[in-house]
Design a protein around this motif. Structure first.
Motif, short mmCIF file in Angstrom:
data_model
loop_
_atom_site.label_atom_id
_atom_site.label_comp_id
_atom_site.label_asym_id
_atom_site.label_seq_id
_atom_site.Cartn_x
_atom_site.Cartn_y
_atom_site.Cartn_z
N ASP A 48 0.81 -1.21 0.00
CA ASP A 48 0.00 0.00 0.00
C ASP A 48 0.85 1.27 0.00
OD1 ASP A 48 -2.31 -1.52 0.00
OD2 ASP A 48 -2.51 -1.49 2.18
N PRO A 94 -3.82 0.68 -7.06
CA PRO A 94 -3.77 -0.68 -6.52
C PRO A 94 -3.68 -1.77 -7.59
CG PRO A 94 -5.39 0.59 -5.32
CD PRO A 94 -4.91 1.46 -6.47
N ARG A 102 -0.07 -2.39 -8.69
CA ARG A 102 0.90 -2.81 -7.68
C ARG A 102 1.12 -4.32 -7.73
NH1 ARG A 102 -2.30 0.39 -2.96
NH2 ARG A 102 -1.72 2.49 -3.66
#
Length: 161
Positions: free
Chosen positions: A37, A43, A46
């Motif tokens: 995070d 997101p 990632r």
């Protein structure tokens, strides 16, 4: 004459340079897990997981192992064992790095230069917090001719050094 006296005084002065950091006692040694995070990206872009393991070798060199698991569960990995004097060394694995150079200017700081297929990729500075629990990775690279700095945080995954 004053210049000669100054040179003689400097030649006999004690050296105040810090001794080189010892890899074996570095707080960087250990297993680290990325706080996913903490990455400054959406997101969905990632990785699922990233782990880094740093270790000192018996001959005073530095070993680094990295494992990255992406959103599609594909695993990339890299490993290298380097001198900490900036001498380039080879990396193996599937991550986009094949040559690295490293220096440890302080026991809690590691600077690494990454190259892939003869092209500089990034410079990364790893530093450990005073309590030894957080590893900060600062990556410097260029994107479309513009310098970029990215910071990521890793948590100690092995219970301490």
């Amino acid at each position: 004459m004053p210049a000669v006296l100054l040179c003689a005084a400097l030649a006999n002065a004690p050296a105040f340079a810090a001794p080189p950091a010892s890899p074996a006692t570095s707080p960087l040694v250990g297993q680290w897990a990325l706080d996913v995070d903490s990455l400054p990206m959406p997101p969905e872009a990632r990785p699922k997981r990233v782990s880094i393991a740093f270790a000192a070798t018996p001959d005073g060199r530095w070993n680094e192992r990295v494992e990255i698991v992406d959103q599609n569960d594909k695993t990339l990995h890299s490993e290298s064992t380097l001198s900490l004097d900036g001498t380039p060394g080879r990396a193996t694995g599937t991550y986009w790095v094949d040559v690295l150079a490293a220096k440890m200017p302080a026991p809690n700081v590691l600077v690494m230069q990454f190259v892939y297929e003869g092209i500089p990729r990034s410079t990364r500075v790893y530093s450990v917090s005073e309590d030894g629990k957080v590893l900060t990775e600062t990556e410097a690279y260029f994107k479309d001719g513009t310098p970029v700095l990215r910071t990521a945080l890793f948590n100690r995954a092995d219970g301490g050094h």
